[in-house]
Design a protein around this motif. Structure first.
Motif, PDB file in Angstrom:
ATOM      1  N   PRO A 200       0.810  -1.231   0.000  1.00 52.97           N
ATOM      2  CA  PRO A 200       0.000   0.000   0.000  1.00 52.97           C
ATOM      3  C   PRO A 200       0.834   1.268   0.000  1.00 52.97           C
ATOM      4  O   PRO A 200       0.395   2.298  -0.507  1.00 52.97           O
ATOM      5  N   THR A 201       2.053   1.221   0.559  1.00 52.78           N
ATOM      6  CA  THR A 201       2.874   2.431   0.579  1.00 52.78           C
ATOM      7  C   THR A 201       3.280   2.862  -0.830  1.00 52.78           C
ATOM      8  O   THR A 201       3.472   4.045  -1.097  1.00 52.78           O
ATOM      9  N   VAL A 202       3.428   1.893  -1.744  1.00 56.22           N
ATOM     10  CA  VAL A 202       3.743   2.233  -3.128  1.00 56.22           C
ATOM     11  C   VAL A 202       2.584   3.000  -3.757  1.00 56.22           C
ATOM     12  O   VAL A 202       2.786   3.954  -4.514  1.00 56.22           O
ATOM     13  N   ILE A 203       1.360   2.588  -3.445  1.00 52.93           N
ATOM     14  CA  ILE A 203       0.182   3.286  -3.940  1.00 52.93           C
ATOM     15  C   ILE A 203       0.172   4.722  -3.419  1.00 52.93           C
ATOM     16  O   ILE A 203      -0.100   5.672  -4.157  1.00 52.93           O
ATOM     17  N   ALA A 250       0.934  17.279   1.863  1.00 56.02           N
ATOM     18  CA  ALA A 250       0.416  15.949   1.512  1.00 56.02           C
ATOM     19  C   ALA A 250       1.272  14.855   2.131  1.00 56.02           C
ATOM     20  O   ALA A 250       0.755  13.827   2.596  1.00 56.02           O
ATOM     21  N   GLN A 251       2.579  15.046   2.160  1.00 55.30           N
ATOM     22  CA  GLN A 251       3.471  14.054   2.772  1.00 55.30           C
ATOM     23  C   GLN A 251       3.245  13.950   4.279  1.00 55.30           C
ATOM     24  O   GLN A 251       3.329  12.861   4.855  1.00 55.30           O
ATOM     25  N   PHE A 255       1.965  10.674   6.404  1.00 50.72           N
ATOM     26  CA  PHE A 255       3.012  10.194   7.309  1.00 50.72           C
ATOM     27  C   PHE A 255       4.247   9.714   6.540  1.00 50.72           C
ATOM     28  O   PHE A 255       4.646   8.557   6.626  1.00 50.72           O
ATOM     29  N   SER A 256       4.831  10.625   5.771  1.00 47.03           N
ATOM     30  CA  SER A 256       6.090  10.387   5.043  1.00 47.03           C
ATOM     31  C   SER A 256       6.015   9.134   4.162  1.00 47.03           C
ATOM     32  O   SER A 256       6.724   8.144   4.402  1.00 47.03           O
ATOM     33  N   PRO A 257       5.186   9.141   3.134  1.00 49.26           N
ATOM     34  CA  PRO A 257       4.987   7.930   2.320  1.00 49.26           C
ATOM     35  C   PRO A 257       6.248   7.488   1.580  1.00 49.26           C
ATOM     36  O   PRO A 257       6.438   6.285   1.361  1.00 49.26           O
ATOM     37  N   ILE A 258       7.090   8.422   1.162  1.00 47.60           N
ATOM     38  CA  ILE A 258       8.290   8.045   0.420  1.00 47.60           C
ATOM     39  C   ILE A 258       9.226   7.226   1.305  1.00 47.60           C
ATOM     40  O   ILE A 258       9.735   6.164   0.900  1.00 47.60           O
ATOM     41  N   VAL A 265      10.043  -1.537   0.434  1.00 52.15           N
ATOM     42  CA  VAL A 265      10.659  -2.159  -0.736  1.00 52.15           C
ATOM     43  C   VAL A 265      11.979  -2.823  -0.366  1.00 52.15           C
ATOM     44  O   VAL A 265      12.271  -3.957  -0.783  1.00 52.15           O
ATOM     45  N   ASN A 266      12.808  -2.141   0.440  1.00 54.15           N
ATOM     46  CA  ASN A 266      14.076  -2.723   0.874  1.00 54.15           C
ATOM     47  C   ASN A 266      13.868  -3.985   1.693  1.00 54.15           C
ATOM     48  O   ASN A 266      14.610  -4.967   1.558  1.00 54.15           O
ATOM     49  N   MET A 267      12.843  -3.970   2.541  1.00 56.60           N
ATOM     50  CA  MET A 267      12.556  -5.140   3.363  1.00 56.60           C
ATOM     51  C   MET A 267      12.165  -6.326   2.484  1.00 56.60           C
ATOM     52  O   MET A 267      12.630  -7.451   2.691  1.00 56.60           O
ATOM     53  N   ARG A 268      11.359  -6.075   1.464  1.00 56.44           N
ATOM     54  CA  ARG A 268      10.929  -7.156   0.568  1.00 56.44           C
ATOM     55  C   ARG A 268      12.099  -7.656  -0.278  1.00 56.44           C
ATOM     56  O   ARG A 268      12.210  -8.847  -0.555  1.00 56.44           O
ATOM     57  N   LEU A 269      12.971  -6.738  -0.708  1.00 55.25           N
ATOM     58  CA  LEU A 269      14.136  -7.158  -1.480  1.00 55.25           C
ATOM     59  C   LEU A 269      15.094  -7.984  -0.634  1.00 55.25           C
ATOM     60  O   LEU A 269      15.665  -8.966  -1.100  1.00 55.25           O
ATOM     61  N   ASP A 270      15.252  -7.574   0.626  1.00 53.20           N
ATOM     62  CA  ASP A 270      16.142  -8.337   1.526  1.00 53.20           C
ATOM     63  C   ASP A 270      15.614  -9.750   1.761  1.00 53.20           C
ATOM     64  O   ASP A 270      16.384 -10.693   1.920  1.00 53.20           O
TER      65      ASP A 270
END
Length: 274
Positions: A200-203, A250-251, A255-258, A265-270
């Motif tokens: 959801p954070t990517v969205i 907006a950010q 709550f700091s979406p980036i 993403v890093n967690m999923r790649l790891d």
């Protein structure tokens, strides 16, 4: 609350620099339920001897106007004292509600000339009829939204993402509806449906963030006609978010979406989850 400068044919307290002495800044509080809305107005006063005398003599009275653009409801209340409590039917109001405070004459005034007039008025005296505005205060606004909890799900209660009619192409945004509507092409919506619950954070970063920033930039244009603008304005106010920089605002709302996207993403790649 906001203050508007209006053109009157005579000097009005609280209207720009018409009159230098005194001011109108009442305190207004609300108690809201599904059935009724209680409004408490206190400190109805001018701090100006001429207007205070007019009120005491019955030559002027406070006028409180309540308006709801969404339901077209309007109610007027009059008060000669410094405090006023009134009740509204809860079912008659939804969305953004505005309260305007003014001071109006109740009789003809043959020689109206309060002290502290701007020098442009010279020595002129004015003849006013009954019902003329002689003082205006700030415009107060509050939100009537019985199911909205801005601390729980601010985005889902403001923005909706749906499949559009185009088979391909860029997404479109509609701001003139109750919720901000994002319409994805059929091909994009199919891809979106596959990741919305997984990342959801990517969205938030790719889609919601730019749309929300643009909505904040245009919020005043829709503040009185749409539910999303009223909700978003309320959310910005209770979190004391500055709207001068819409993208930054907006950010903050998201709550700091980036940063959250980078971490996810890093967690999923790891983990090798690609």
């Amino acid at each position: 609350m906001t203050v508007n400068s209006i053109s009157f044919p005579h000097p009005v307290l609280g209207n720009g620099d018409d009159i230098s002495d005194g001011s109108i800044s009442p305190e207004i509080s609300f108690q809201i339920s599904d059935e009724s809305i209680r409004v408490d107005v206190t400190s109805l006063q001018t701090g100006h001897p001429d207007f205070d005398r007019m009120i005491e003599a019955g030559e002027a009275v406070w006028h409180l106007r309540v308006q709801c653009p969404r339901t077209y409801m309007r109610e007027d209340f009059f008060e000669s004292g410094s405090n006023k409590t009134f009740h509204l039917e809860g079912v008659d109001f939804e969305g953004l509600v505005t309260i305007e405070v003014s001071l109006v004459t109740t009789t003809t005034l043959a020689t109206y000339r309060p002290q502290g007039l701007h020098e442009d008025y010279g020595e002129e005296k004015f003849r006013l009829g009954r019902g003329e505005v002689v003082g205006i205060g700030p415009r107060y606004q509050f939100l009537i939204d019985k199911i909205y909890d801005p601390l729980k799900a601010p985005v889902s209660s403001i923005i909706r993402i749906e499949e559009g009619e185009d088979s391909e192409g860029p997404f479109t945004v509609a701001l003139d509806t109750d919720l901000i509507m994002i319409h994805l092409s059929k091909s994009d919506y199919k891809e979106y449906a596959g990741i919305t619950d997984r990342v959801p954070t990517v969205i938030h970063s790719a889609l919601v963030l730019p749309v929300l920033a643009d909505a904040i930039r245009q919020i005043e244009d829709y503040a009185e006609s749409t539910l999303w603008a009223a909700r978003l304005k309320y959310l910005l106010d209770i979190r004391d978010i500055d709207t001068e920089k819409p993208l930054q605002a907006a950010q903050e709302i998201l709550f700091s979406p980036i940063a959250r996207t980078f971490r996810e993403v890093n967690m999923r790649l790891d983990k090798g989850d690609d």
